[in-house]
Design an enzyme around this catalytic site. Structure first.
Site, PDB file in Angstrom:
ATOM      1  N   GLU A 165       0.914  -1.255  -0.077  1.00 30.40           N
ATOM      2  CA  GLU A 165      -0.085   0.128   0.006  1.00 30.40           C
ATOM      3  C   GLU A 165       0.987   1.308  -0.019  1.00 30.40           C
ATOM      4  OE1 GLU A 165      -3.216  -0.111   2.788  1.00 30.40           O
ATOM      5  OE2 GLU A 165      -4.249  -1.502   1.851  1.00 30.40           O
ATOM      6  N   GLU A 369      -5.430  -8.485   0.091  1.00 35.32           N
ATOM      7  CA  GLU A 369      -6.216  -8.140   1.400  1.00 35.32           C
ATOM      8  C   GLU A 369      -7.657  -7.902   0.873  1.00 35.32           C
ATOM      9  OE1 GLU A 369      -4.805  -5.209   3.918  1.00 35.32           O
ATOM     10  OE2 GLU A 369      -2.694  -5.754   3.628  1.00 35.32           O
TER      11      GLU A 369
HETATM   12  C1  BG6 Z   1      -4.497  -2.129   4.994  1.00 35.43           C
HETATM   13  C2  BG6 Z   1      -3.282  -2.515   5.468  1.00 35.43           C
HETATM   14  O1  BG6 Z   1      -4.689  -0.644   4.831  1.00 35.43           O
HETATM   15  O2  BG6 Z   1      -5.920  -2.346   5.646  1.00 35.43           O
HETATM   16  C3  BG6 Z   1      -3.406  -3.317   6.720  1.00 35.43           C
HETATM   17  O3  BG6 Z   1      -2.498  -3.074   4.542  1.00 35.43           O
HETATM   18  C4  BG6 Z   1      -4.749  -3.026   7.591  1.00 35.43           C
HETATM   19  O4  BG6 Z   1      -2.104  -3.186   7.338  1.00 35.43           O
HETATM   20  C5  BG6 Z   1      -5.865  -3.183   6.885  1.00 35.43           C
HETATM   21  O5  BG6 Z   1      -4.447  -3.563   8.925  1.00 35.43           O
HETATM   22  C6  BG6 Z   1      -7.013  -2.982   7.476  1.00 35.43           C
HETATM   23  O6  BG6 Z   1      -7.080  -1.484   7.981  1.00 35.43           O
HETATM   24  P1  BG6 Z   1      -7.142  -1.331   9.378  1.00 35.43           P
HETATM   25  O7  BG6 Z   1      -7.162   0.076   9.447  1.00 35.43           O
HETATM   26  O8  BG6 Z   1      -8.658  -1.696   9.974  1.00 35.43           O
HETATM   27  O9  BG6 Z   1      -6.137  -2.150  10.254  1.00 35.43           O
END
Ligand code: BG6
Length: 469
Positions: A165, A369
């Protein structure tokens, strides 16, 4: 498009899930690990820090056994740069090398292929003190770190991801605990850092191909389709602006080796074009990824900018769009429901995003993700009934299958997250995992591992290769 026949998931589809080192490992200062920017306490004070997290460092065997029980084909995790180089560069920490050797071997012993992110937000603090990504020496440090990873793990690791990211670090650094620095010139600094990260990425992609000819490497930005708030041409143009700045700036460079024109004109308008040194563009265009990995949580919806003081800049959360003065402003999409944390839920937008990426770059795609952050509850008898997560994932996997039927070359799906871990800025209460980790925000309890309902559901999804959702 309605299809009469839905194509099955490919036979060798890479089912798995993801984590990142600073959010899951803990052991923040053990066995020679140096501090990263994440260890410097920039997280909100009412949330868990990154010192112990899920203590995966000490539980990795137990955790991998659970992933194997779910039938994972792959596991996407990141290497903490500061375990390998406590100071970002210089002397290698053999304990760190050994930890990931053990982790990789344990995965392979369970027939799980490692997918390694080289850098997931946790820049070594020693490099940060020397200017971080503003300093061109960080490019060399990253290349050197990459070389060390390829030397030590390249014999066993087939899938590499460069930077997680990068676009969110530039656009929403403060939400991710990355200290942005000062005042007016901030955007200028950020886009210079961005240029350096793009160069660092290009260098390690090239190096990977040279040193590990059988391995594959790709970038891992956060990508989402952008909707216009209405069919008003100005709104459509605003969506096009945001897509170029948020998505294509990063991937056009990684894949096509050039700056996206609209994104460049945005940087000109804001006075933040980076300084490009001689040889930079050759380095950037001389490296090609083998696939595109990307994270998808939701789409964004935007309207025409009012171009006045009411336009707001986005900062506070990486998925909640406020706007960019003069360029676009965030809008509400009343067609979508929201998670408990205010993120839109848009499975159909996932199919659209997959199609857009496929058409634009014609490369294999890997989802690294996707997932639902929620306040899970441990109920009597040690059960977690996370039906809402199953529903979320099911709907997204259905859309992934439709995208495959549309012709998208999707090679794998790794939702966030394999086990519970600390969120970027909302602590341990915001859980994503298939496995519940028994701790609270500040009370570490016994850190026990408990299979959620989604664990059993995902296990069946994998064993039927997506046939039963
Ligand atoms: C992404 C990241 O932005 O989303 C992760 O790559 C992150 O590291 C995930 O944990 C979920 O976001 P958050 O803010 O809910 O942890």
């Amino acid at each position: 498009m309605y299809h009469k026949t839905i194509k099955p998931f490919p036979k060798d589809f890479l089912w798995g899930a993801s984590t990142s080192a600073y959010q899951v490992e803990g052991a923040w200062n053990e066995d020679g690990k140096g501090p990263s920017v994440m260890d410097m306490g920039n997280h909100p004070k009412n949330t868990a820090d990154f010192k112990v997290t899920s203590d995966h460092y000490h539980h990795y065997k137990e955790d991998i056994a659970l992933l194997a029980e779910m039938g994972f084909k792959v596991y996407r995790f990141s290497i903490a740069w500061t375990r390998i180089f406590p100071n970002g560069t210089g002397e290698v920490n053999q304990n760190g090398i050994e930890f990931y050797n053990n982790l990789i071997n344990e995965l392979l012993a369970h027939n799980i292929e490692p997918i390694i992110t080289m850098y997931h937000f946790d820049l070594p603090q020693a490099l940060q003190l020397k200017g971080g990504w503003s300093n061109r020496e960080t490019i060399d440090a990253f290349e050197n770190y990459g070389r060390t990873l390829f030397i030590n793990y390249g014999d066993r690791v087939k899938y590499w991801l460069t930077i997680n990211e990068q676009n969110m670090m530039i656009l929403h650094g403060s939400a991710l605990g990355i200290v942005a620095s000062d005042g007016e010139s901030i955007q200028k600094k950020l886009y210079q850092q961005n240029h350096h990260m793009l160069l660092a990425q290009a260098k390690v992609m090239k190096l990977c191909h040279k040193m590990c000819p059988n391995a594959k490497i790709g970038p891992a930005p956060n990508i989402s389709s952008i909707y216009p708030a209405s069919s008003k041409p100005e709104d459509v143009l605003a969506a096009n602006n945001w897509s170029s700045i948020r998505n294509w700036l990063y991937l056009d460079m990684a894949v096509l080796g050039r700056y996206n024109t609209v994104a460049w004109s945005f940087m000109e308008e804001k006075g933040c074009t980076p300084t490009i040194e001689s040889g930079d563009m050759e380095s950037l265009s001389g490296a090609k990824p083998d696939f595109i990995a990307f994270n998808y949580y939701c789409t964004a919806t935007v309207a025409e900018s009012e171009n006045d003081a009411t336009d707001k800049s986005s900062t506070g959360d990486q998925q909640i769009v406020l706007g960019e003065p003069g360029i676009y402003r965030g809008a509400i999409n009343s067609n979508l429901s929201k998670t408990e944390f205010g993120w839109d839920i848009d499975p159909v937008g996932f199919r659209l995003t997959l199609r857009e990426l496929n058409e634009r770059y014609n490369l294999p795609l890997l989802v690294t993700e996707n997932g639902l952050g929620a306040f899970d509850k441990l109920e009597e008898g040690n059960v977690v009934n996370d039906d809402y997560r199953i529903d979320f994932l099911r709907k997204h996997i259905e859309q992934a299958q439709l995208a495959i039927t549309d012709g998208v070359k999707l090679i794998g799906y790794c939702p966030w997250s394999a086990i519970d871990l600390v969120s970027t800025h909302q602590g341990f209460q915001k859980r994503y995992g298939f496995v519940y980790v028994n701790r609270d925000e500040f009370d570490l309890k016994d850190l026990g591992r408990i299979r959620k309902k989604s664990f059993y559901w995902y296990k069946n999804v994998i064993s039927t290769n997506g046939g039963e959702l």
